[in-house]
Design an enzyme around this catalytic site. Sequence first.
Site, PDB file in Angstrom:
ATOM      1  N   SER A   1      19.348   9.363 -44.827  1.00  0.00           N
ATOM      2  CA  SER A   1      19.170   7.924 -45.050  1.00  0.00           C
ATOM      3  C   SER A   1      20.533   7.244 -45.044  1.00  0.00           C
ATOM      4  CB  SER A   1      18.463   7.679 -46.387  1.00  0.00           C
ATOM      5  OG  SER A   1      18.533   6.311 -46.754  1.00  0.00           O
TER       6      SER A   1
ATOM      7  N   HIS B   1      -8.500  18.128 -51.781  1.00  0.00           N
ATOM      8  CA  HIS B   1      -8.394  16.714 -52.168  1.00  0.00           C
ATOM      9  C   HIS B   1      -6.954  16.378 -52.590  1.00  0.00           C
ATOM     10  CE1 HIS B   1     -12.831  16.854 -52.475  1.00  0.00           C
ATOM     11  NE2 HIS B   1     -12.606  18.019 -53.042  1.00  0.00           N
TER      12      HIS B   1
ATOM     13  N   HIS C   1       0.864  -1.191   0.000  1.00  0.00           N
ATOM     14  CA  HIS C   1       0.000   0.000   0.000  1.00  0.00           C
ATOM     15  C   HIS C   1       0.896   1.235   0.000  1.00  0.00           C
ATOM     16  CE1 HIS C   1      -3.127   2.851   1.062  1.00  0.00           C
ATOM     17  NE2 HIS C   1      -4.051   1.896   0.933  1.00  0.00           N
ATOM     18  N   ASP C   2       0.875   1.972  -1.101  1.00  0.00           N
ATOM     19  CA  ASP C   2       1.828   3.068  -1.251  1.00  0.00           C
ATOM     20  C   ASP C   2       1.611   4.190  -0.235  1.00  0.00           C
ATOM     21  OD1 ASP C   2      -0.576   3.786  -2.381  1.00  0.00           O
ATOM     22  OD2 ASP C   2       0.274   4.599  -4.239  1.00  0.00           O
TER      23      ASP C   2
END
Length: 420
Positions: free
Chosen positions: A225, A95, A22-23
């Site tokens: 890369s 679009h 139980h903390d």
Amino acid sequence: MEANLDNIDFKMAAEEEKKLRHDVMAHVHTFAHCCPKAAAIIHLGATSCYVGDNTDLIVLRDGFNLLLPKLARVISRLADFAEKYADLPTLGFTHYQPAQLTTVGKRCCLWIQDLCMDLRNLERARDDLRFRGVKGTTGTQASFLQLFEGDHSKVEELDRLVTAKAGFKRAYMVTGQTYSRKVDIEVLSVLASLGASIHKICTDIRLLANLKEIEEPFEKDQIGSSAMPYKRNPMRSERCCSLARHLMTLVLDPLQTASVQWFERTLDDSANRRVCLAEAFLTADIILSTLQNISEGLVVYPKVIQRRIQQELPFMATENIIMAMVKAGGNRQDCHEKIRVLSQQAAAVVKQEGGDNDFIARVQADPYFSPIHKQLESLLDPSSFTGRAPQQVAKFLKEEVRPALIPYQSKMGGKIELAL
């Protein structure tokens, strides 16, 4: 007790928690060890949520206070960028297909508007937070009423004093053992919404990088890369998108937690909250830092932008050409048919032969259009196709953006450097 506030034996607390499972009680015992005269009254009348939930509310409030200046800084940097490029025409996309022109600055204002909404949402969520206060095991304050021998006014005054001491103006009037877990939904909802804004912004930047119109900062010795030396990958924007997706999904945790809290409380909320609340604020923090770094170093390539405009503008100018011809005495229907034929021929050159758009050259070579040949340059001026975009930028920045940043002026700071 006051003398030992910072005298915390974390090793002992860890040992106590391992034993007690139980903390809160582990720290009660540890605190009592530091001040044995107070051991008999520590935690009297309280419950674990008096400690945990009240602390969480303080942390949530303080978390917002850390994020808000960072968000304001990002908005400020983007506002400077929008102002600088308010007049630079660029091809608009709907679009993701070429559409009417806008300006680089106006497009940036779309990003800023979303972030300004996030700024208001974070401020509102912070200001709506209340303290749990002194409520007891099931929210009835029964233990404190017993301590004060039935004096309701003293219970209410204690609740008010504790709330004020924690820096809150109001406490929740009713709670169960915990404050309502709907509060966590509201907190993570605004952070998830911020994540959506940043994901959209950084996706736009990634697409623009592919078009070579705008790039995020790229260091002198940076490698894009391991296999392709020429690559200039937008890794900062990609990182923001990756983390933003994580941030957006975290709101599902409190949604589900709130839905399964039985009656006054069940403990299946605890472990989940310890992860999702902290992760949400930490994730929001790093993507704001990264976006600030991006916004401070955006690189614009006007000649690339101009070239793309020239590829699409001739077709967009057809309506202007028709109107100019009619003003010069031509027939609208005849002109429309002429332009239809020439534009189809030019489109075939672009699509089938891979050539440049030569529609204007065809107009210049056709004697039918001789009455407006001298007007073609002005009819094709890109700035005449951007409408009120520059004016919209100026008005938006002046009337909405700059005023919203006033509370954060002292925290604008300098440029941010990323470690990685």
